[in-house]
Each structure stands twice: as structure tokens, then as C-alpha cells.
Design a protein around this motif. Structure first.
Motif, mmCIF file in Angstrom:
data_model
loop_
_atom_site.group_PDB
_atom_site.id
_atom_site.type_symbol
_atom_site.label_atom_id
_atom_site.label_comp_id
_atom_site.label_asym_id
_atom_site.label_seq_id
_atom_site.Cartn_x
_atom_site.Cartn_y
_atom_site.Cartn_z
ATOM 1 N N ILE A 15 0.943 -1.296 0.095
ATOM 2 C CA ILE A 15 -0.117 -0.040 0.178
ATOM 3 C C ILE A 15 0.858 1.062 -0.050
ATOM 4 O O ILE A 15 1.800 1.436 0.924
ATOM 5 N N ILE A 16 0.723 2.083 -1.117
ATOM 6 C CA ILE A 16 1.509 3.234 -1.293
ATOM 7 C C ILE A 16 0.686 4.465 -1.081
ATOM 8 O O ILE A 16 -0.318 4.501 -1.643
ATOM 9 N N GLN A 36 -10.385 4.857 8.794
ATOM 10 C CA GLN A 36 -11.312 4.135 7.967
ATOM 11 C C GLN A 36 -10.552 2.875 7.545
ATOM 12 O O GLN A 36 -11.182 1.647 7.430
ATOM 13 N N HIS A 37 -9.488 3.200 6.850
ATOM 14 C CA HIS A 37 -8.566 2.146 5.901
ATOM 15 C C HIS A 37 -8.134 1.194 7.149
ATOM 16 O O HIS A 37 -8.321 -0.167 6.871
ATOM 17 N N VAL A 38 -7.746 1.617 8.251
ATOM 18 C CA VAL A 38 -7.360 0.589 9.338
ATOM 19 C C VAL A 38 -8.608 -0.072 9.806
ATOM 20 O O VAL A 38 -8.405 -1.535 9.960
ATOM 21 N N GLY A 39 -9.634 0.540 10.028
ATOM 22 C CA GLY A 39 -10.815 -0.487 10.433
ATOM 23 C C GLY A 39 -11.401 -1.286 9.246
ATOM 24 O O GLY A 39 -11.870 -2.405 9.710
ATOM 25 N N TYR A 40 -11.215 -1.016 8.006
ATOM 26 C CA TYR A 40 -11.509 -1.893 6.876
ATOM 27 C C TYR A 40 -10.661 -3.057 7.067
ATOM 28 O O TYR A 40 -11.205 -4.265 7.241
ATOM 29 N N TRP A 41 -9.365 -2.914 7.113
ATOM 30 C CA TRP A 41 -8.325 -4.106 7.421
ATOM 31 C C TRP A 41 -8.561 -4.822 8.636
ATOM 32 O O TRP A 41 -8.363 -6.106 8.624
ATOM 33 N N THR A 42 -8.945 -4.231 9.769
ATOM 34 C CA THR A 42 -9.074 -4.979 10.919
ATOM 35 C C THR A 42 -10.482 -6.078 10.762
ATOM 36 O O THR A 42 -10.500 -6.968 11.248
ATOM 37 N N PHE A 53 -1.268 -7.065 8.942
ATOM 38 C CA PHE A 53 -1.049 -5.754 8.208
ATOM 39 C C PHE A 53 -0.526 -4.776 8.957
ATOM 40 O O PHE A 53 -0.420 -4.789 10.256
ATOM 41 N N GLY A 54 -0.018 -3.722 8.348
ATOM 42 C CA GLY A 54 0.568 -2.730 9.128
ATOM 43 C C GLY A 54 1.524 -1.706 8.246
ATOM 44 O O GLY A 54 2.030 -1.967 7.169
ATOM 45 N N PRO A 55 1.942 -0.695 9.047
ATOM 46 C CA PRO A 55 3.056 0.171 8.143
ATOM 47 C C PRO A 55 4.310 -0.321 8.372
ATOM 48 O O PRO A 55 4.804 -1.146 9.169
ATOM 49 N N VAL A 56 5.091 0.018 7.067
ATOM 50 C CA VAL A 56 6.720 -0.306 6.853
ATOM 51 C C VAL A 56 7.399 1.069 7.050
ATOM 52 O O VAL A 56 6.981 1.986 6.116
ATOM 53 N N LEU A 57 8.346 1.081 8.124
ATOM 54 C CA LEU A 57 9.002 2.488 8.452
ATOM 55 C C LEU A 57 10.291 2.457 7.564
ATOM 56 O O LEU A 57 11.361 2.486 8.085
ATOM 57 N N ASN A 58 10.096 2.363 6.391
ATOM 58 C CA ASN A 58 11.315 2.479 5.520
ATOM 59 C C ASN A 58 11.442 3.946 5.252
ATOM 60 O O ASN A 58 10.610 4.586 4.147
ATOM 61 N N PRO A 62 8.215 4.723 2.501
ATOM 62 C CA PRO A 62 7.351 4.319 3.338
ATOM 63 C C PRO A 62 6.080 3.607 2.455
ATOM 64 O O PRO A 62 5.545 4.039 1.536
ATOM 65 N N HIS A 63 5.610 2.586 3.172
ATOM 66 C CA HIS A 63 4.203 2.029 2.756
ATOM 67 C C HIS A 63 3.864 1.057 3.705
ATOM 68 O O HIS A 63 4.109 0.904 4.490
ATOM 69 N N GLY A 64 2.789 0.407 3.495
ATOM 70 C CA GLY A 64 2.004 -0.329 4.368
ATOM 71 C C GLY A 64 1.984 -1.641 3.677
ATOM 72 O O GLY A 64 2.172 -1.923 2.376
ATOM 73 N N ILE A 65 1.561 -2.794 4.333
ATOM 74 C CA ILE A 65 1.690 -4.069 3.586
ATOM 75 C C ILE A 65 0.319 -5.029 4.371
ATOM 76 O O ILE A 65 0.130 -4.657 5.451
ATOM 77 N N VAL A 66 -0.238 -5.595 3.631
ATOM 78 C CA VAL A 66 -1.327 -6.837 3.809
ATOM 79 C C VAL A 66 -0.900 -8.052 3.309
ATOM 80 O O VAL A 66 -0.614 -7.944 2.174
#
Length: 104
Positions: A15-16, A36-42, A53-58, A62-66
Motif C-alpha cells: 500500500i503506497i 477508516q482504512h485501518v478499520g477496513y483491514w481490521t 497488516f501494518g505500516p513499514v517504516l522505510n 514508506p508503505h504498508g503491507i497486508v
């Protein structure tokens, strides 16, 4: 591992955000959409679809993964399209099949 798990397919979603500084300078509206995005994936996690799922601190990317577990690949574009962040245009998502998933 159950036979049901062997039949399922796994995908990594990347997720970018719209900008590399997004997590530091998102607007109030963007922050609400991200909630809402976090609620959706929860919700998807509670359904057994999102494995993790969660954020990647690069700092340079920076991006998230699921990681999702689905019956078939055709489900993945729908999962992405229904993400509130994608709907709002503040996130885009790439996805890739996983060759194997190893569990304890």
C-alpha cells in the motif's frame, strides 16, 4: 495445517501513499480516511482474510503491507477497490502472489 489452508492462496499487498511525507503531514481529512482504512483491514482480519497488516517504516519508501488469504486471485482486486484509502484516492495498492506460506 488443515486441508482448507492448503487450498487458499496468499498475496502480499503493498500500500503506497500519495507522498513520502504522508505520515508526518497528513491532513485531518486524510487522517480520518486512514482511520477508516485501518478499520477496513481490521474487519478483514477478523474475517480471517487479512493475515497480518501494518505500516513499514522505510524512510526512502514508506508503505504498508497486508498479507491476505483468499480462495482465488479474483478476490484481491475487489478487496483493494473497497479500501477507503483507495476509494478516496490517497492510497494505491500493488499486489503480488506468494509462492509459499510457512506457519508454525
Amino acid at each position: 495445517m488443515s486441508d482448507n489452508t492448503l487450498e487458499k492462496k496468499h498475496f502480499l499487498l503493498k500500500i503506497i501513499t500519495t507522498r513520502t511525507t504522508f505520515s508526518q503531514d497528513m491532513t485531518e481529512e486524510e487522517r480520518n480516511i486512514m482511520g477508516q482504512h485501518v478499520g477496513y483491514w481490521t474487519d478483514k482480519q477478523n474475517q480471517g482474510i487479512a493475515v497480518v497488516f501494518g505500516p513499514v517504516l522505510n524512510p526512502s519508501d514508506p508503505h504498508g503491507i497486508v498479507i491476505v488469504e483468499v480462495e482465488n486471485a479474483e478476490q484481491v482486486p475487489t478487496l483493494i477497490a473497497e479500501d477507503p484509502g483507495v476509494i478516496a484516492g490517497i492510497l494505491k495498492t500493488e499486489f503480488y502472489p506468494m509462492k509459499a506460506v510457512l506457519r508454525k
